[in-house]
Write a protein that holds these residues in place. Structure first.
Motif, PDB file in Angstrom:
ATOM      1  N   GLY A  17      12.658  -5.176 -51.145  1.00  0.00           N
ATOM      2  CA  GLY A  17      13.261  -4.032 -51.113  1.00  0.00           C
ATOM      3  C   GLY A  17      13.874  -3.110 -50.114  1.00  0.00           C
ATOM      4  N   ALA A  18      13.864  -3.898 -48.907  1.00  0.00           N
ATOM      5  CA  ALA A  18      14.071  -3.367 -47.431  1.00  0.00           C
ATOM      6  C   ALA A  18      15.656  -2.798 -47.643  1.00  0.00           C
ATOM      7  N   THR A  19      16.284  -3.540 -48.517  1.00  0.00           N
ATOM      8  CA  THR A  19      17.661  -3.174 -48.658  1.00  0.00           C
ATOM      9  C   THR A  19      18.014  -1.997 -49.409  1.00  0.00           C
ATOM     10  N   VAL A  20      16.983  -1.596 -50.206  1.00  0.00           N
ATOM     11  CA  VAL A  20      17.247  -0.439 -51.082  1.00  0.00           C
ATOM     12  C   VAL A  20      17.481   0.882 -50.154  1.00  0.00           C
ATOM     13  N   GLY A  21      18.897   1.372 -50.271  1.00  0.00           N
ATOM     14  CA  GLY A  21      19.126   2.548 -49.879  1.00  0.00           C
ATOM     15  C   GLY A  21      19.762   2.228 -48.319  1.00  0.00           C
ATOM     16  N   ALA A  22      19.927   0.822 -47.960  1.00  0.00           N
ATOM     17  CA  ALA A  22      20.424   0.700 -46.764  1.00  0.00           C
ATOM     18  C   ALA A  22      21.824   0.545 -46.974  1.00  0.00           C
ATOM     19  N   SER A  23      22.731   0.754 -45.755  1.00  0.00           N
ATOM     20  CA  SER A  23      24.110   0.642 -45.795  1.00  0.00           C
ATOM     21  C   SER A  23      24.593  -0.493 -45.039  1.00  0.00           C
ATOM     22  N   ILE A  24      25.622  -1.272 -45.580  1.00  0.00           N
ATOM     23  CA  ILE A  24      26.448  -2.251 -45.101  1.00  0.00           C
ATOM     24  C   ILE A  24      26.908  -1.657 -43.747  1.00  0.00           C
ATOM     25  N   PRO A  25      26.787  -2.415 -42.587  1.00  0.00           N
ATOM     26  CA  PRO A  25      27.477  -1.939 -41.362  1.00  0.00           C
ATOM     27  C   PRO A  25      28.812  -1.791 -41.517  1.00  0.00           C
ATOM     28  N   GLU A  26      29.514  -0.968 -40.874  1.00  0.00           N
ATOM     29  CA  GLU A  26      30.895  -0.758 -40.836  1.00  0.00           C
ATOM     30  C   GLU A  26      31.766  -2.151 -40.356  1.00  0.00           C
ATOM     31  N   THR A  27      31.223  -2.542 -39.079  1.00  0.00           N
ATOM     32  CA  THR A  27      31.850  -3.716 -38.344  1.00  0.00           C
ATOM     33  C   THR A  27      30.467  -4.349 -37.812  1.00  0.00           C
ATOM     34  N   ILE A  28      30.825  -5.574 -37.645  1.00  0.00           N
ATOM     35  CA  ILE A  28      29.542  -6.341 -37.044  1.00  0.00           C
ATOM     36  C   ILE A  28      30.262  -7.508 -36.097  1.00  0.00           C
ATOM     37  N   ASP A  29      29.656  -7.889 -35.052  1.00  0.00           N
ATOM     38  CA  ASP A  29      29.896  -9.030 -34.364  1.00  0.00           C
ATOM     39  C   ASP A  29      29.244 -10.204 -34.718  1.00  0.00           C
TER      40      ASP A  29
END
Length: 143
Positions: A17-29
């Protein structure tokens, strides 16, 4: 970073459940290339299914994201980094996990091809039924 701090950060990455409420990064290298990750995920998810010409691109992106996640996690486990950098790594890893979750349940089937295959299978079953019902096993025999 102290060993117990590293252990806490790694536990956050692996927590269910670590991803619950997490946001996807705008950009990533990733592998030296900059990817507009949030836009890519939302654009891909907005479709009912992934078109055939886009499947390879999506699968390659997922593969690259998994590889980048693993590298970042290994850096968190092994590198001599300050806690602040460890926090940033955790946030990016969880963001990658969030993106992977969003991309993993996409319907990659070609709906039109699947419908044609189902129709052909139905037609074949119907013809087989008719042959049995009429007692005509030889499909080449005509009356």
């Amino acid at each position: 970073m102290k060993p117990y701090e590293r252990k806490q950060l790694l536990a956050r990455v692996e927590r269910e459940g670590a991803t619950v409420g997490a946001s996807i990064p705008e950009t990533i290298d990733i592998q030296g290339d900059r990817l507009a990750l949030r836009e890519f995920v939302f654009e891909t998810r907005s479709r009912e299914s992934v078109p055939a010409n886009e499947r390879e691109r999506v699968e390659q992106a997922k593969k690259n994201l998994r590889r980048e996640r693993l590298q970042r996690k290994q850096r968190l486990e092994d590198a001599d980094i300050p806690r602040e950098e460890g926090e940033r790594l955790v946030e990016s890893i969880v963001g990658i996990d969030r993106a992977l979750n969003a991309l993993s349940d996409l319907g990659t089937t070609d709906i039109e091809r699947e419908a044609d295959a189902n129709e052909a299978a139905d037609r074949k079953r119907w013809m087989s039924f008719l042959k049995q019902a009429l007692g005509n096993e030889d499909s080449n025999a005509r009356r």
